[in-house]
Design an enzyme around this catalytic site. Structure first.
Site, PDB file in Angstrom:
ATOM      1  N   TYR A 164      36.375  33.521  37.175  1.00 55.16           N
ATOM      2  CA  TYR A 164      37.258  34.682  37.472  1.00 55.16           C
ATOM      3  C   TYR A 164      37.796  35.408  36.028  1.00 55.16           C
ATOM      4  O   TYR A 164      37.731  34.887  34.790  1.00 55.16           O
ATOM      5  CB  TYR A 164      38.666  33.702  37.878  1.00 55.16           C
ATOM      6  N   HIS A 165      37.730  36.756  36.275  1.00 51.10           N
ATOM      7  CA  HIS A 165      38.121  37.769  35.018  1.00 51.10           C
ATOM      8  C   HIS A 165      39.504  38.078  34.832  1.00 51.10           C
ATOM      9  O   HIS A 165      40.177  38.495  35.874  1.00 51.10           O
ATOM     10  CB  HIS A 165      37.357  38.859  35.160  1.00 51.10           C
ATOM     11  N   GLY A 166      40.064  37.256  33.678  1.00 53.99           N
ATOM     12  CA  GLY A 166      41.322  37.904  33.437  1.00 53.99           C
ATOM     13  C   GLY A 166      41.487  39.302  32.885  1.00 53.99           C
ATOM     14  O   GLY A 166      40.652  39.901  32.917  1.00 53.99           O
TER      15      GLY A 166
END
Length: 312
Positions: free
Chosen positions: A114-116
């Site tokens: 998951y990309h913050g």
């Protein structure tokens, strides 16, 4: 470990209380001004560490009269120097923890995460993995990453690439780990404290895993959105990005919240699966990690208090 997706009644009361307290402080002290100053300072420090890393590698290159063969073992000490720096940064600023590293296979694998708002947790992961296992995880990054001045050597040393499908497959066939975020910049800018995955129709990463015959390893970092957030909810920024693909959505934060990265069970290679089916499996795996380890919606104060949580 107990699920983190549903806070208890007492936790809900704490969040409500702190929300009202924050509002009062904003009214009395001009906290929004403080947030601006804090974001500027913390982001400057982040870029300071980034450019210090690049500087150290340039000094190391000059001192040892090295060429561009970045796979050479002659670069190992320089790479390790930067790894120690980022691992120390993660420990001090976010109390960084990595859980489930034993699930990463000895051979190649595609790490999907998951990309913050920033990929700082992924940088911590790379550093911790190098320290624990002595393994380098190559990475796929958006093209604008390569336009940041002064960090080309750093990107080259750590195997960061924009990468087409064939190049990604070859890296995996050579026995390496490769990290990719299907959500990419869109997920970074326009996901929020509910941690929704914004993958659209992207399934190229799944085809890469199929072509290379490697497992997909899901990964998620707790409290990532509480460290940095964006103003992506403002419709004009979303419209501008979709129209021009310019990465100009403002972010704020840099808060020293607790970061814990969790590695999920690998999704094994299956010669009979399609890219679309494998994409859904990967998405479900990351959502399961999120639901297990992340209270939603995220709360910055709660994430800060978890720095003092000794129960995990």
């Amino acid at each position: 470990m107990l699920s983190r997706s549903k806070p208890s009644i007492s936790e809900q009361k704490l969040v409500n209380y702190t929300t009202h307290l924050t509002y009062i402080l904003e009214e009395l002290t001009g906290l929004e001004y403080f947030k601006t100053i804090w974001t500027t300072c913390s982001t400057s420090f982040l870029f300071g560490v980034l450019y210090l890393s690049s500087l150290l590698l340039h000094v190391y290159k000059r001192k040892n009269d090295l060429n561009g063969d970045y796979s050479s073992k002659l670069w190992d000490n320089g790479r390790q120097m930067v790894v120690y720096l980022w691992d120390l940064y993660g420990k001090l600023w976010h109390g960084y923890e990595l859980h489930g590293v034993e699930k990463i296979p000895e051979g190649p694998g595609l790490i999907v995460y998951y990309h913050g708002a920033t990929p700082i947790d992924y940088l911590y992961f790379i550093a911790r993995l190098c320290n624990l296992k002595g393994r380098l995880c190559h990475s796929v990054a958006d093209h604008f990453t390569f336009k940041i001045p002064g960090i080309k050597l750093l990107l080259d040393i750590f195997g960061v690439m924009h990468g087409g499908r064939e190049e990604c497959v070859q890296i995996l066939k050579n026995g390496h780990l490769l990290g990719v975020s299907p959500g990419g910049v869109r997920e970074a800018f326009f996901s929020d404290e509910n941690y929704n995955l914004l993958w659209g129709n992207r399934k190229g990463f799944a085809q890469v895993a199929i072509d290379a015959k490697v497992p997909i390893i899901p990964m998620f970092t707790q409290n990532l959105r509480e460290g940095y957030r964006t103003l992506g909810k403002i419709w004009s920024f979303r419209w501008l990005y979709e129209y021009s693909r310019l990465p100009i959505v403002p972010l704020y934060g840099g808060f020293p919240v607790k970061f814990r990265t969790y590695i999920g069970d690998p999704i094994p290679y299956d010669p009979n699966i399609t890219a679309a089916e494998l994409t859904e499996k990967a998405k479900t795996a990351i959502q399961s990690l999120r639901d297990m380890h992340q209270k939603t919606p995220g709360n910055i104060l709660r994430a800060l208090l978890e720095r003092f949580d000794k129960n995990d």
